[in-house]
Scaffold this active site. Sequence first.
Site, PDB file in Angstrom:
ATOM      1  N   GLU A   1      10.398 -41.322 -33.824  1.00 12.68           N
ATOM      2  CA  GLU A   1       9.852 -40.672 -35.004  1.00 12.68           C
ATOM      3  C   GLU A   1       8.755 -39.699 -34.548  1.00 12.68           C
ATOM      4  O   GLU A   1       9.023 -38.562 -34.282  1.00 12.68           O
ATOM      5  CB  GLU A   1       9.342 -41.723 -35.995  1.00 12.68           C
ATOM      6  CG  GLU A   1       9.165 -41.142 -37.373  1.00 12.68           C
ATOM      7  CD  GLU A   1       9.412 -42.146 -38.496  1.00 12.68           C
ATOM      8  OE1 GLU A   1       9.868 -43.255 -38.232  1.00 12.68           O
ATOM      9  OE2 GLU A   1       9.123 -41.777 -39.644  1.00 12.68           O
TER      10      GLU A   1
ATOM     11  N   GLU B   1       0.931 -50.252 -38.468  1.00 13.51           N
ATOM     12  CA  GLU B   1       1.577 -49.579 -39.594  1.00 13.51           C
ATOM     13  C   GLU B   1       1.588 -50.457 -40.836  1.00 13.51           C
ATOM     14  O   GLU B   1       1.310 -50.001 -41.945  1.00 13.51           O
ATOM     15  CB  GLU B   1       3.014 -49.231 -39.218  1.00 13.51           C
ATOM     16  CG  GLU B   1       3.814 -48.619 -40.354  1.00 13.51           C
ATOM     17  CD  GLU B   1       5.159 -48.101 -39.885  1.00 13.51           C
ATOM     18  OE1 GLU B   1       5.687 -48.657 -38.900  1.00 13.51           O
ATOM     19  OE2 GLU B   1       5.671 -47.145 -40.502  1.00 13.51           O
TER      20      GLU B   1
HETATM   21  C1  BGC Z   1       6.400 -43.086 -41.213  1.00 15.50           C
HETATM   22  C2  BGC Z   1       5.206 -43.076 -42.128  1.00 15.50           C
HETATM   23  C3  BGC Z   1       5.509 -42.058 -43.168  1.00 15.50           C
HETATM   24  C4  BGC Z   1       6.646 -42.651 -43.956  1.00 15.50           C
HETATM   25  C5  BGC Z   1       7.044 -41.935 -45.180  1.00 15.50           C
HETATM   26  C6  BGC Z   1       7.546 -43.613 -41.988  1.00 15.50           C
HETATM   27  O1  BGC Z   1       8.701 -43.738 -41.268  1.00 15.50           O
HETATM   28  O2  BGC Z   1       6.159 -43.758 -40.035  1.00 15.50           O
HETATM   29  O3  BGC Z   1       4.010 -43.265 -41.649  1.00 15.50           O
HETATM   30  O4  BGC Z   1       4.460 -41.575 -43.900  1.00 15.50           O
HETATM   31  O5  BGC Z   1       7.773 -42.886 -43.148  1.00 15.50           O
HETATM   32  O6  BGC Z   1       6.660 -42.649 -46.186  1.00 15.50           O
END
Ligand code: BGC
Length: 853
Positions: free
Chosen positions: A462, A736
């Site tokens: 990501e 997270e």
């Molecule tokens: C990310 C987040 C991002 C979100 C969208 C995730 O996969 O890691 O931090 O803001 O997707 O809501």
Amino acid sequence: MTFLTVEPISFEHHRDPLGVGESEPRLSWTVATDSPGWRQQAYEIELSDGTATGRVASQESVLVPWPGAPLESRERRGARVRVHGADGSASDWSAWSHVEAGLLDPAGWRAEAAAPPLELLAEPDGHALLLRRDFNLRGPITKARLYLTAHGLYEAEINGRVVGDDVLAPGWSSYGHRLRYRTHDVTDLVGEGGNTIGATLADGWYRGRIGFLGGKTNLYGDRTALIAQLEITYADGGTEIVATDGEWRCATGPVTATSLYDGEKHDARLLPQGWSEPGFDDSSWLPADALPHDPALLVSPTGPPVRRTETLAPVEVLTSPSGRTILDFGQNIAGRLRIRVQGPPGHTVTLRHAEVLEHGELALRPLRGADALDRYTLRGDDRPEEWEPRFTTHGFRYAQVDDWPGELDPADVRAVVCHTDLRPIGDFDCSDPMLNRLHDNVRWSMRGNFVDLPTDCPQRDERLGWTGDIQVFAPTAAFLYDCAGPLTSWLADLAADQSFYGTVPHYVPSVPLKFDLSPTAAWGDAAVLVPWVLYQRTGDLGLLRAQYASMTTWVDQVDSLTGGNHLWDEGFQFGDWLDPAAPPDDPGRARTDHALVATAYHAWSARVVADTAALLGHDADAARYTELAAQVRQAFRREFVTPSGRLACDTQTAYALALCLDLLDGQEQRERAGRRLVQLVAADGHRIGTGFVGTPLICDALCSVGAYDTAYELLTQRECPSWLYPVTMGATTVWERWDSLLPDGTVNPGEMTSFNHYALGAVADFLHRTVAGLAPAEPGYRRLRIAPRPGGGLTHASARLDTPYGPAAVSWRRDGETLTVTATVPPGTSALVDLPETEPREVGAGTHEFTVK
Ligand code: BGC
């Protein structure tokens, strides 16, 4: 006698003003003085071309307009300043500091894009390729500059020496609109006679795999290319340019595969010895294709590059239940390993990376589609070999080392921390070691996620510039590090992508993945709120001016979506993402209604745009957005607030939004809402009940209604979910999820589980502003708000910050019933001091001590 000195001038937000893109860079300076209440009354600036402003009656010292003729491309000029105080004091001249312009006009670019020929582009392997060119210099030289960028990632060498210390250059920007080049002073690397310039070129963000759900390759193009322009000035004044063109020669090299997510494979036997030095025989190499490119896209950086900022030694060598050797570096980071290894030719060492262990083994599942695997194949010529991958990074604390030849000496492995080389400016400390660790974790998560752009995470497939994450974290980021430079660039990308895609993308730079691009509250609001935060913290009105069209376009778009009723209640929303009650596999299923979150944000952004319009003198806009903000606020109340101050969503986040964003009507409603919020937090056992949206606001909301004790109970809670729960589990970064690691030590089953995400660390801003008590009362900290609210059993707390006016600090200590507060107010500023149980008062520059009984 007053002591008064001026520090050397700085230019814009540059750390190293070489090759800047501004022809009229704004100037800032700070003074040091022992004169209480010192204020600047006038300044004088001299430029090295003879420009002298004379005495200018002005209190300004931050981002002062360039006082002379604009810089030409390549021009270097010095600047110095002296100041006069309102108390009659006068400083000496500051030391000179210099700024040098880059190539300000696209016409200055001669370089073509030198692309390795198609034969060498081994797809999908991601082989890094070598390019080189010999050149001759006819005499002694006095100056050499290398203007450098690439489609892909590069590392350049001149005469066998690496140019500069950038990592992952040129970084990631919205390449279709803006590609940053760097200017290097290479005077010491070249000389009369034969010279060689070369570069290693890797796919990186340009051509390598990016994104989740399998991601995509070739996002910006299917050919990598180097764009380099070496400009030589001879001692006799003559000049010469060596630039990328079809004369460069190309070959494969030792990097047999490299990818940001998957890692790097390096076979040292394949290194053509001496390839970037004169005299190397490149007759078997293939000529580059000279491809056209648009020099108008090339821009100079506004902030520092990614660099290696620290190395860490392993703190422990572990043997896993399956017998693997795992090194623990004691800290979760973004970066990579550097090894020193000796062994037989062709032997391969394998390095795997992970953030946490599960059942004593590397937990690889959270990496999803990122292999994070480096392989080094030895040359094996009886000497230790040193290696560090160059075109990849990983998010890790643990590394598994397989197939090490002989006994592994931990001294032969280092973790190299890599991130944007930001200047640290702020710090916090208090009497609770757990809160201090939380604060350290926030700092480390910022370091792990400012890898050129502000990302969500540094480890899985990501690592995107998610707008919502930096939107909630920006106030904390702007306190910990001077990040105005990098964020200025990122916001320019945001604006460019916003025009291109017709809305603010979910992540910037945006790349088309399998994901619908629709306007989304709290994420898209980054367009408005990030520039606003930076203005509050740095005083940079120019940034607001630059972003104004992006800011208004966002609010106008949301306005058109909400139609006549001003409620944003349709379309996809992330909402209060990662509400702790959301199931692991459905992080968007928050308890707070998406429409409530979206409408609250709309009211917030409309008001900020109204304030921005007023500051910039757009009076008609100011009136229009003020009216819009009032209408949205009214719509919010009509739809979500009962007359007595209850909310339609009975959640921590809903009350936090309503209280912090001033969406309620009058004191009675606020008090009622405040009481309800306190009840809700207590009913949750003083555990956090907010996701990305409510988390940065909840403590402020409680304090705004006087519920300091509840705020502290939430802050110091250790049970899951809470800010300190991860600390009790040994976290060294912010996670997270509130429970990325479950209490039984296993990894959260959700497929989206990072251990290095800064968003939930946004509470650090509350530590700075309210626990320690250091906040801006006016943009750029021209006036400070010193308002600590001791509590939570803390006996002391402190914060310090290098403000644009100089160092500020607040520290307090509680001795029995006595509270002693010490505050340092920078020269040229004042402070509103608002202490518990006392009348607020104004103080001037200097160090002050207050005692409250
Ligand atoms: C990310 C987040 C991002 C979100 C969208 C995730 O996969 O890691 O931090 O803001 O997707 O809501």
